[in-house]
Scaffold this motif. Structure first.
Motif, PDB file in Angstrom:
ATOM      1  N   ILE A  84      25.461   4.891 -22.555  1.00 39.06           N
ATOM      2  CA  ILE A  84      24.419   4.107 -21.900  1.00 39.06           C
ATOM      3  C   ILE A  84      24.131   2.872 -22.737  1.00 39.06           C
ATOM      4  O   ILE A  84      23.729   2.974 -23.904  1.00 39.06           O
ATOM      5  N   THR A  85      24.346   1.701 -22.166  1.00 38.68           N
ATOM      6  CA  THR A  85      24.121   0.450 -22.882  1.00 38.68           C
ATOM      7  C   THR A  85      22.642   0.086 -22.858  1.00 38.68           C
ATOM      8  O   THR A  85      22.027   0.014 -21.792  1.00 38.68           O
ATOM      9  N   LEU A  86      22.062  -0.136 -24.058  1.00 40.58           N
ATOM     10  CA  LEU A  86      20.668  -0.560 -24.201  1.00 40.58           C
ATOM     11  C   LEU A  86      20.586  -1.520 -25.385  1.00 40.58           C
ATOM     12  O   LEU A  86      20.696  -1.083 -26.541  1.00 40.58           O
ATOM     13  N   ASN A  87      20.406  -2.781 -25.111  1.00 41.09           N
ATOM     14  CA  ASN A  87      20.378  -3.769 -26.173  1.00 41.09           C
ATOM     15  C   ASN A  87      19.250  -3.497 -27.167  1.00 41.09           C
ATOM     16  O   ASN A  87      18.093  -3.333 -26.779  1.00 41.09           O
ATOM     17  N   GLY A  88      19.611  -3.425 -28.454  1.00 39.45           N
ATOM     18  CA  GLY A  88      18.626  -3.243 -29.506  1.00 39.45           C
ATOM     19  C   GLY A  88      18.178  -1.819 -29.741  1.00 39.45           C
ATOM     20  O   GLY A  88      17.278  -1.577 -30.555  1.00 39.45           O
ATOM     21  N   VAL A  89      18.798  -0.846 -29.070  1.00 41.88           N
ATOM     22  CA  VAL A  89      18.330   0.539 -29.193  1.00 41.88           C
ATOM     23  C   VAL A  89      18.503   1.078 -30.604  1.00 41.88           C
ATOM     24  O   VAL A  89      17.801   2.010 -31.021  1.00 41.88           O
ATOM     25  N   GLN A  90      19.407   0.470 -31.390  1.00 40.59           N
ATOM     26  CA  GLN A  90      19.604   0.919 -32.771  1.00 40.59           C
ATOM     27  C   GLN A  90      18.357   0.710 -33.624  1.00 40.59           C
ATOM     28  O   GLN A  90      18.217   1.301 -34.694  1.00 40.59           O
ATOM     29  N   GLY A  91      17.437  -0.108 -33.142  1.00 40.72           N
ATOM     30  CA  GLY A  91      16.199  -0.336 -33.878  1.00 40.72           C
ATOM     31  C   GLY A  91      15.138   0.713 -33.610  1.00 40.72           C
ATOM     32  O   GLY A  91      14.087   0.719 -34.266  1.00 40.72           O
ATOM     33  N   CYS A  92      15.383   1.603 -32.663  1.00 40.25           N
ATOM     34  CA  CYS A  92      14.414   2.662 -32.340  1.00 40.25           C
ATOM     35  C   CYS A  92      14.475   3.781 -33.374  1.00 40.25           C
ATOM     36  O   CYS A  92      15.501   4.011 -34.004  1.00 40.25           O
ATOM     37  N   THR A  93      13.383   4.482 -33.529  1.00 36.35           N
ATOM     38  CA  THR A  93      13.368   5.647 -34.408  1.00 36.35           C
ATOM     39  C   THR A  93      14.070   6.809 -33.716  1.00 36.35           C
ATOM     40  O   THR A  93      14.219   6.823 -32.485  1.00 36.35           O
ATOM     41  N   GLU A  94      14.493   7.785 -34.505  1.00 39.38           N
ATOM     42  CA  GLU A  94      15.151   8.964 -33.936  1.00 39.38           C
ATOM     43  C   GLU A  94      14.235   9.686 -32.949  1.00 39.38           C
ATOM     44  O   GLU A  94      14.689  10.197 -31.925  1.00 39.38           O
ATOM     45  N   GLU A  95      12.942   9.703 -33.265  1.00 39.85           N
ATOM     46  CA  GLU A  95      11.992  10.443 -32.429  1.00 39.85           C
ATOM     47  C   GLU A  95      11.751   9.775 -31.075  1.00 39.85           C
ATOM     48  O   GLU A  95      11.316  10.437 -30.128  1.00 39.85           O
ATOM     49  N   SER A  96      12.025   8.474 -30.986  1.00 39.94           N
ATOM     50  CA  SER A  96      11.736   7.766 -29.739  1.00 39.94           C
ATOM     51  C   SER A  96      12.902   7.787 -28.752  1.00 39.94           C
ATOM     52  O   SER A  96      12.785   7.280 -27.645  1.00 39.94           O
ATOM     53  N   VAL A  97      14.027   8.366 -29.159  1.00 36.07           N
ATOM     54  CA  VAL A  97      15.185   8.491 -28.260  1.00 36.07           C
ATOM     55  C   VAL A  97      15.483   9.986 -28.103  1.00 36.07           C
ATOM     56  O   VAL A  97      16.052  10.613 -28.991  1.00 36.07           O
ATOM     57  N   THR A  98      15.081  10.549 -26.996  1.00 32.24           N
ATOM     58  CA  THR A  98      15.211  11.994 -26.799  1.00 32.24           C
ATOM     59  C   THR A  98      16.023  12.298 -25.537  1.00 32.24           C
ATOM     60  O   THR A  98      16.046  11.509 -24.592  1.00 32.24           O
TER      61      THR A  98
END
Length: 231
Positions: A84-98
């Motif tokens: 799933i392509t999401l620009n800038g998602v690497q800047g999210c914390t582990e807890e915010s991507v579930t």
């Protein structure tokens, strides 16, 4: 329906599945259990979103959930992989991507990415997955989800059972068309028109118009485009 009732239903479905002998009955029970599990996941996601928004220090700015529909997928002998392509998602914390999994579904939730929430739901997976061994990775501008196949080595023709039924329907229609080549060509052209971009539609419409003019002049054309009617 309340969370407690849904969990009770899941437990009852599971108990009945252990006793069921008929394949048909097992299929009905499995479908019912999966539906209840999906409702539980939906309620949990809604509750988590509500809690996050209520506790957020920036609650003055309301965030809406943006539903994602585009993704790529691949598979190996052990895993089905979604990208799933999401620009800038690497800047999210582990807890915010579930990701929440059931045996036949998954739901991705990305919280507060550039002030927005994103969600992706894929239901009715073609085959069962191993929930405990499925996982996700955050990559540059991408979330990769790895679904562990419950039965290793089984090839997935498509991702969901709904897509499987659609494919079977198309195959059936195509097999009928082989008895009538002209009808097959017309159906293919219609599909190209319906699925194509504006340029493709213009080209097909032009060919159809020209075929109509030639038909009126008494000329025969091999493609049978005059059978289009109203595209």
């Amino acid at each position: 329906m309340s969370m407690e009732q849904l969990k009770s239903d899941v437990a009852e479905f599971a108990a009945l599945l252990e006793q069921a002998k008929s394949a048909r009955i097992k299929g009905v029970l499995t479908t019912g259990k999966a539906e209840a599990e999906r409702e539980i996941v939906n309620l949990e996601m809604k509750a988590r979103l509500a809690a996050e928004r209520q506790s957020s220090s920036s609650s003055d700015t309301k965030r809406y959930l943006h539903e994602l529909t585009d993704y790529g997928w691949d598979q190996s002998a052990k895993f089905v992989k979604l990208f799933i392509t999401l620009n800038g998602v690497q800047g999210c914390t582990e807890e915010s991507v579930t990701v929440n999994y059931t045996e036949t579904s998954l739901q991705l939730h990305v919280c507060d990415l550039s002030g927005k929430d994103f969600g992706l739901s894929v239901n009715n997976l073609l085959h069962a997955i191993d929930v405990d061994k499925s996982y996700r990775k955050i990559k540059t501008d991408m979330v990769a989800i790895y679904l562990k196949k419950a039965e290793e080595g089984v090839n997935w023709d498509v991702l969901t059972s709904i897509q499987k039924r659609l494919k079977q329907k198309q195959d059936t229609e195509m097999s009928k068309d082989t008895e009538n080549p002209e009808s097959a060509l017309v159906n293919i052209m219609k599909k190209m028109y319906n699925d194509g971009d504006s340029k493709t539609k213009q080209m097909i419409a032009k060919a159809w118009t020209e075929s109509q003019e030639k038909s009126r002049m008494g000329k025969e054309i091999g493609g049978g485009l005059d059978a289009f009617g109203d595209l």
